[in-house]
Design a protein around this motif. Structure first.
Motif, short mmCIF file in Angstrom:
data_model
loop_
_atom_site.label_atom_id
_atom_site.label_comp_id
_atom_site.label_asym_id
_atom_site.label_seq_id
_atom_site.Cartn_x
_atom_site.Cartn_y
_atom_site.Cartn_z
N CYS A 53 -9.93 -7.80 -4.88
CA CYS A 53 -9.16 -6.97 -5.81
C CYS A 53 -10.07 -6.55 -6.96
CB CYS A 53 -7.95 -7.72 -6.34
SG CYS A 53 -6.69 -7.99 -5.07
N TYR A 54 -9.88 -5.33 -7.42
CA TYR A 54 -10.74 -4.73 -8.44
C TYR A 54 -9.87 -4.33 -9.63
CZ TYR A 54 -12.97 -4.28 -3.92
OH TYR A 54 -13.46 -4.54 -2.67
N HIS A 55 -10.17 -4.91 -10.79
CA HIS A 55 -9.44 -4.62 -12.02
C HIS A 55 -10.41 -3.89 -12.95
CE1 HIS A 55 -6.31 -7.30 -10.54
NE2 HIS A 55 -7.27 -8.14 -10.21
N TRP A 56 -10.25 -2.57 -13.03
CA TRP A 56 -11.17 -1.71 -13.78
C TRP A 56 -10.87 -1.75 -15.27
CZ3 TRP A 56 -14.81 -0.80 -10.52
CH2 TRP A 56 -14.53 -0.63 -9.17
N THR A 57 -11.92 -1.82 -16.08
CA THR A 57 -11.80 -1.83 -17.54
C THR A 57 -11.94 -0.41 -18.08
OG1 THR A 57 -12.80 -4.02 -17.58
CG2 THR A 57 -12.73 -2.82 -19.67
N ASN A 58 -10.98 0.01 -18.91
CA ASN A 58 -11.00 1.32 -19.57
C ASN A 58 -11.17 2.48 -18.59
OD1 ASN A 58 -10.71 0.09 -22.09
ND2 ASN A 58 -12.92 -0.15 -22.31
N SER A 59 -10.44 2.44 -17.49
CA SER A 59 -10.51 3.48 -16.47
C SER A 59 -9.11 4.02 -16.19
CB SER A 59 -11.11 2.93 -15.18
OG SER A 59 -11.10 3.91 -14.17
N THR A 60 -9.05 5.31 -15.86
CA THR A 60 -7.79 5.90 -15.44
C THR A 60 -7.47 5.57 -13.98
OG1 THR A 60 -8.91 7.96 -14.87
CG2 THR A 60 -7.97 7.80 -17.09
N THR A 61 -8.46 5.03 -13.28
CA THR A 61 -8.26 4.64 -11.88
C THR A 61 -7.44 3.35 -11.83
OG1 THR A 61 -10.37 5.61 -11.26
CG2 THR A 61 -9.44 4.00 -9.74
N PRO A 62 -6.36 3.34 -11.05
CA PRO A 62 -5.56 2.12 -10.97
C PRO A 62 -6.31 0.99 -10.25
CG PRO A 62 -4.72 3.79 -9.46
CD PRO A 62 -5.82 4.42 -10.25
N ASP A 63 -5.96 -0.23 -10.61
CA ASP A 63 -6.52 -1.38 -9.91
C ASP A 63 -6.14 -1.30 -8.44
OD1 ASP A 63 -7.35 -2.17 -12.40
OD2 ASP A 63 -5.83 -3.72 -12.64
N ARG A 76 -16.08 -1.39 1.22
CA ARG A 76 -16.59 -1.16 -0.12
C ARG A 76 -15.60 -0.33 -0.93
NH1 ARG A 76 -21.65 3.02 0.71
NH2 ARG A 76 -20.42 4.92 0.78
N VAL A 77 -15.78 -0.35 -2.24
CA VAL A 77 -14.96 0.44 -3.15
C VAL A 77 -15.92 1.19 -4.07
CG1 VAL A 77 -14.70 -1.41 -4.87
CG2 VAL A 77 -13.00 0.41 -4.74
N GLU A 78 -15.61 2.45 -4.31
CA GLU A 78 -16.43 3.24 -5.22
C GLU A 78 -16.11 2.86 -6.65
OE1 GLU A 78 -16.84 7.43 -4.65
OE2 GLU A 78 -16.52 7.23 -2.49
N ILE A 79 -17.12 2.84 -7.50
CA ILE A 79 -16.95 2.55 -8.91
C ILE A 79 -16.54 3.83 -9.62
CG2 ILE A 79 -18.12 1.82 -11.02
CD1 ILE A 79 -20.01 0.14 -9.19
N PRO A 80 -15.40 3.82 -10.31
CA PRO A 80 -14.96 5.04 -11.01
C PRO A 80 -15.96 5.43 -12.11
CG PRO A 80 -13.20 3.40 -10.91
CD PRO A 80 -14.44 2.73 -10.44
N ASP A 81 -16.12 6.73 -12.31
CA ASP A 81 -17.04 7.23 -13.33
C ASP A 81 -16.70 6.73 -14.72
OD1 ASP A 81 -18.55 8.73 -11.54
OD2 ASP A 81 -17.28 10.50 -11.75
N ASP A 82 -15.41 6.60 -15.03
CA ASP A 82 -15.01 6.24 -16.38
C ASP A 82 -14.86 4.73 -16.60
OD1 ASP A 82 -12.73 5.93 -14.85
OD2 ASP A 82 -11.40 6.93 -16.27
#
Length: 130
Positions: A53-63, A76-82
């Motif tokens: 599971c991926y919990h993104w910090t300060n991103s508009t992409t949902p976990d 794999r999961v792509e890393i969001p730009d933001d």
């Protein structure tokens, strides 16, 4: 009686194959709108079913989560730009004890790849070249 036992054994084997096949074809989590080309990848070489599971910090992409990853599966999961950070949680189905195999990632400017190995009661994570 012998035919009933034989039929039951075939039924259990078919169900097991269907479950493993379904787990191997489960869709991967994807960071929507990512254009960086950077990613976090895993290979399951362990004798267990893994979930990341991926919990993104300060991103508009949902976990998001990748579930049901059986032995021999790569994802794999792509890393969001933001994204300014990520907390990755790796869990092993049925694990009661053992080391935490979740990686600690603070720099999202590069790709990260990991191999999971071992058994349910003793999973291991190894960094690998992407």
């Amino acid at each position: 009686m012998r035919n009933i036992k034989k039929s039951a054994a075939y039924g259990v084997a078919a169900l097991g194959l269907a479950l493993v096949g379904g787990a191997m074809t489960a869709p991967s989590a994807a960071a929507a709108g990512s254009g960086s080309g950077k990613y976090i990848g895993f290979s399951n070489k362990g004798w267990f079913i893994a979930e990341t599971c991926y919990h993104w910090t300060n991103s508009t992409t949902p976990d998001s989560c990748d579930k049901g990853k059986a032995i021999g599966t790569d994802w794999r999961v792509e890393i969001p730009d933001d994204a300014q950070g990520v907390k990755v949680e790796v869990t092993v189905d049925g694990q009661i004890a053992g080391d935490n195999v979740s990686p600690h990632i603070t720099d999202l400017s590069r790709n990260y790849c990991y191999e999971l190995s071992g058994y349910t009661w003793g999973p291991k994570r190894t960094d690998k070249t992407c």
